[in-house]
Design a protein around this motif. Sequence first.
Motif, mmCIF file in Angstrom:
data_model
loop_
_atom_site.group_PDB
_atom_site.id
_atom_site.type_symbol
_atom_site.label_atom_id
_atom_site.label_comp_id
_atom_site.label_asym_id
_atom_site.label_seq_id
_atom_site.Cartn_x
_atom_site.Cartn_y
_atom_site.Cartn_z
ATOM 1 N N GLY A 1 4.584 30.421 -26.520
ATOM 2 C CA GLY A 1 4.617 29.422 -25.553
ATOM 3 C C GLY A 1 5.181 30.033 -24.188
ATOM 4 O O GLY A 1 5.343 29.108 -23.541
ATOM 5 N N ARG A 2 5.291 31.268 -23.954
ATOM 6 C CA ARG A 2 5.589 31.859 -22.729
ATOM 7 C C ARG A 2 4.434 31.404 -21.582
ATOM 8 O O ARG A 2 3.425 31.844 -21.644
ATOM 9 N N GLY A 3 5.161 30.806 -20.570
ATOM 10 C CA GLY A 3 4.013 30.490 -19.344
ATOM 11 C C GLY A 3 3.349 29.441 -19.987
ATOM 12 O O GLY A 3 3.438 28.715 -20.710
ATOM 13 N N GLY A 4 2.142 29.082 -18.963
ATOM 14 C CA GLY A 4 1.175 28.165 -19.214
ATOM 15 C C GLY A 4 0.090 28.864 -19.202
ATOM 16 O O GLY A 4 -0.538 29.877 -18.507
ATOM 17 N N ALA A 5 -1.106 27.884 -19.904
ATOM 18 C CA ALA A 5 -2.331 28.506 -20.145
ATOM 19 C C ALA A 5 -3.473 28.018 -18.711
ATOM 20 O O ALA A 5 -2.876 27.383 -18.133
ATOM 21 N N ALA A 6 -4.359 28.988 -18.675
ATOM 22 C CA ALA A 6 -5.302 28.641 -17.368
ATOM 23 C C ALA A 6 -6.263 27.509 -17.709
ATOM 24 O O ALA A 6 -6.571 27.339 -18.845
ATOM 25 N N GLY A 7 -6.992 26.989 -16.958
ATOM 26 C CA GLY A 7 -8.011 25.896 -17.031
ATOM 27 C C GLY A 7 -7.912 24.743 -17.542
ATOM 28 O O GLY A 7 -8.586 24.302 -18.505
ATOM 29 N N THR A 8 -6.605 24.255 -17.354
ATOM 30 C CA THR A 8 -6.226 23.120 -17.990
ATOM 31 C C THR A 8 -6.587 21.839 -17.383
ATOM 32 O O THR A 8 -6.476 20.736 -17.746
ATOM 33 N N GLY A 9 -6.996 21.774 -16.016
ATOM 34 C CA GLY A 9 -7.314 20.679 -15.346
ATOM 35 C C GLY A 9 -6.086 19.767 -14.961
ATOM 36 O O GLY A 9 -4.985 20.104 -14.888
ATOM 37 N N SER A 10 -6.496 18.525 -14.417
ATOM 38 C CA SER A 10 -5.310 17.581 -14.138
ATOM 39 C C SER A 10 -4.664 17.310 -15.286
ATOM 40 O O SER A 10 -4.997 17.144 -16.313
ATOM 41 N N GLY A 11 -3.369 17.355 -14.905
ATOM 42 C CA GLY A 11 -2.231 16.827 -16.040
ATOM 43 C C GLY A 11 -1.654 18.241 -16.449
ATOM 44 O O GLY A 11 -0.649 18.147 -17.302
ATOM 45 N N GLY A 12 -2.364 19.337 -16.413
ATOM 46 C CA GLY A 12 -1.622 20.490 -17.058
ATOM 47 C C GLY A 12 -0.626 21.042 -16.097
ATOM 48 O O GLY A 12 -0.129 20.505 -15.100
ATOM 49 N N GLY B 1 8.920 24.580 -20.647
ATOM 50 C CA GLY B 1 7.988 25.354 -19.886
ATOM 51 C C GLY B 1 6.810 25.494 -20.195
ATOM 52 O O GLY B 1 5.860 26.325 -19.916
ATOM 53 N N ILE B 2 6.493 24.546 -21.278
ATOM 54 C CA ILE B 2 4.892 24.357 -21.896
ATOM 55 C C ILE B 2 4.082 23.439 -20.939
ATOM 56 O O ILE B 2 4.617 22.590 -20.853
ATOM 57 N N ALA B 3 3.008 23.865 -20.529
ATOM 58 C CA ALA B 3 2.039 23.059 -19.888
ATOM 59 C C ALA B 3 1.500 21.972 -21.057
ATOM 60 O O ALA B 3 1.304 22.284 -22.177
ATOM 61 N N VAL B 4 1.596 20.774 -20.664
ATOM 62 C CA VAL B 4 1.100 19.315 -21.370
ATOM 63 C C VAL B 4 0.136 18.752 -20.820
ATOM 64 O O VAL B 4 0.246 18.342 -19.442
ATOM 65 N N ARG B 5 -1.062 18.624 -21.267
ATOM 66 C CA ARG B 5 -2.213 17.725 -20.498
ATOM 67 C C ARG B 5 -2.490 16.416 -21.464
ATOM 68 O O ARG B 5 -2.838 16.695 -22.799
ATOM 69 N N TRP B 6 -2.260 15.336 -20.998
ATOM 70 C CA TRP B 6 -2.265 14.019 -21.717
ATOM 71 C C TRP B 6 -3.858 13.431 -21.626
ATOM 72 O O TRP B 6 -4.222 13.234 -20.658
ATOM 73 N N GLN B 7 -4.638 13.471 -22.594
ATOM 74 C CA GLN B 7 -5.893 13.357 -22.648
ATOM 75 C C GLN B 7 -6.393 12.179 -23.413
ATOM 76 O O GLN B 7 -6.295 12.162 -24.645
ATOM 77 N N GLU B 8 -6.844 11.058 -22.726
ATOM 78 C CA GLU B 8 -7.108 9.670 -23.281
ATOM 79 C C GLU B 8 -8.750 9.997 -23.892
ATOM 80 O O GLU B 8 -9.525 9.695 -23.453
ATOM 81 N N ALA B 9 -8.576 10.215 -25.271
ATOM 82 C CA ALA B 9 -9.904 10.497 -25.767
ATOM 83 C C ALA B 9 -10.469 9.502 -26.541
ATOM 84 O O ALA B 9 -11.455 9.276 -26.994
ATOM 85 N N ARG B 10 -9.790 8.312 -26.821
ATOM 86 C CA ARG B 10 -10.160 7.125 -27.431
ATOM 87 C C ARG B 10 -9.981 5.951 -26.415
ATOM 88 O O ARG B 10 -10.234 4.612 -27.068
ATOM 89 N N GLY B 11 -10.464 6.022 -25.204
ATOM 90 C CA GLY B 11 -10.239 4.938 -24.211
ATOM 91 C C GLY B 11 -11.530 4.018 -24.087
ATOM 92 O O GLY B 11 -12.090 4.193 -22.872
ATOM 93 N N GLY B 12 -12.326 4.087 -24.957
ATOM 94 C CA GLY B 12 -13.846 3.398 -24.839
ATOM 95 C C GLY B 12 -14.806 4.239 -25.299
ATOM 96 O O GLY B 12 -14.708 5.382 -25.814
ATOM 97 N N THR B 13 -16.200 3.906 -25.252
ATOM 98 C CA THR B 13 -17.353 4.446 -25.929
ATOM 99 C C THR B 13 -17.759 5.720 -25.207
ATOM 100 O O THR B 13 -18.300 6.668 -25.832
ATOM 101 N N THR B 14 -17.544 5.886 -23.969
ATOM 102 C CA THR B 14 -17.511 7.157 -23.119
ATOM 103 C C THR B 14 -16.364 8.049 -23.046
ATOM 104 O O THR B 14 -16.796 9.411 -22.706
#
Length: 388
Positions: A49-60, A95-108
């Motif tokens: 878990g050291r550092g944060g990962a790249a390419g996480t987009g918003s919320g990372g 110190g871990i990057a967390v991204r909250w991804q609403e994956a069930r919020g509607g048909t799209t």
Amino acid sequence: MPGPVPEPAAARRAPRRGRAAPRAGTVALVESPVQLLNVLEWAYATGGGRGGAAGTGSGGGDGGDAGLTVIVLPPREAMTRGQLRRMAELARDEGIAVRWQEARGGTTAPLRTVGSLLGPLRRAARIVVGDPFSRYVQLLLSLVRTGPGGAGLVVVDDGTATMEFVTQLARGERLVRWHRRGAGGARAALLAPVSAAARRRMTPSADHRVEVFSSMPVEPPEHVRAVRNDFGWTRARFGPPALTGGTDLVGTSLVETGVVDDGHYLAAVTALARAHGATRYFAHRRESAGKLHRIAAGTGLEIVRPDLPLELVARRGPVGRTILSFPSTVVHTLPLALAGTGVTVAVCEVDPAWLTENASPRARGFLAGVTGTARDVRRLPPAAPTSS
């Protein structure tokens, strides 16, 4: 006057068009508080878990390319979402990057989720999953390349289901949750190609090793590396707890999953509470409000809705000197999290007569296996109903 220092040949070479970027970092996909807890335990135990990962987009989070990003795919259920948010705060504190991804919020939402996560998943050097039975996780895994030059795969506990996952993996069987009956209907048939692709990603080989990080008693098949989860992070960060001297009872979702009859469950809880003097009932996050109301009214137990996984709640305390549970994940995890505290964990067997007619044929054997393989617990016979 000397001329400019020539640039090294390697630096002068432009990358070939279409060449894949080097893989870096770890992406974890979690859908429950327990999965996120066990990702934190994995990071603590392995240094992943050291550092944060790249390419996480918003919320990372911030950080370099060599770290861990947790992507939370929350369900709709309010109690689970609340616990996930609290666990996400703890992860960020580490110190871990967390991204909250609403994956069930509607048909799209599924399409948006796939489009948003495709890049991070394909760039990751390692993928950590908490529930290999999840259709959503299987969909995302089907997009990931594994094997030579691809991402490594780590499976962390989502409870006792890990035992069934390892067994099915060893036998080359289709991945089906232990409490599910039948083939799964039209939806399962529609998603069968996705599930098959994900299963191939999870199937180990000489050039594709799979790691299982677990506190469960698992016997890994060939090319699967088992790493023991001893809840070192939990013990290092919390407690030891103050003990109340009383008895606490832990609830399960066996009724909600259609395994145990509601009436038999209530009778067993009543009998256990009376026989052992239990005063508090720690509700499982999936237990229905109506069921909990009946338990409180019929037993006088104080219903406690934990805001974090029970391992953390118990470790922080205060907690009873004895904790009673039916066959569930906690009979394996609580003895580890509470090691050295003086707390006794006791497991009450499930009488086969309590099972519903719709219970899976595997349910009886699986529940007996959960009880029989638990370490450092006291075993109790099925609770017999008592007269008022």
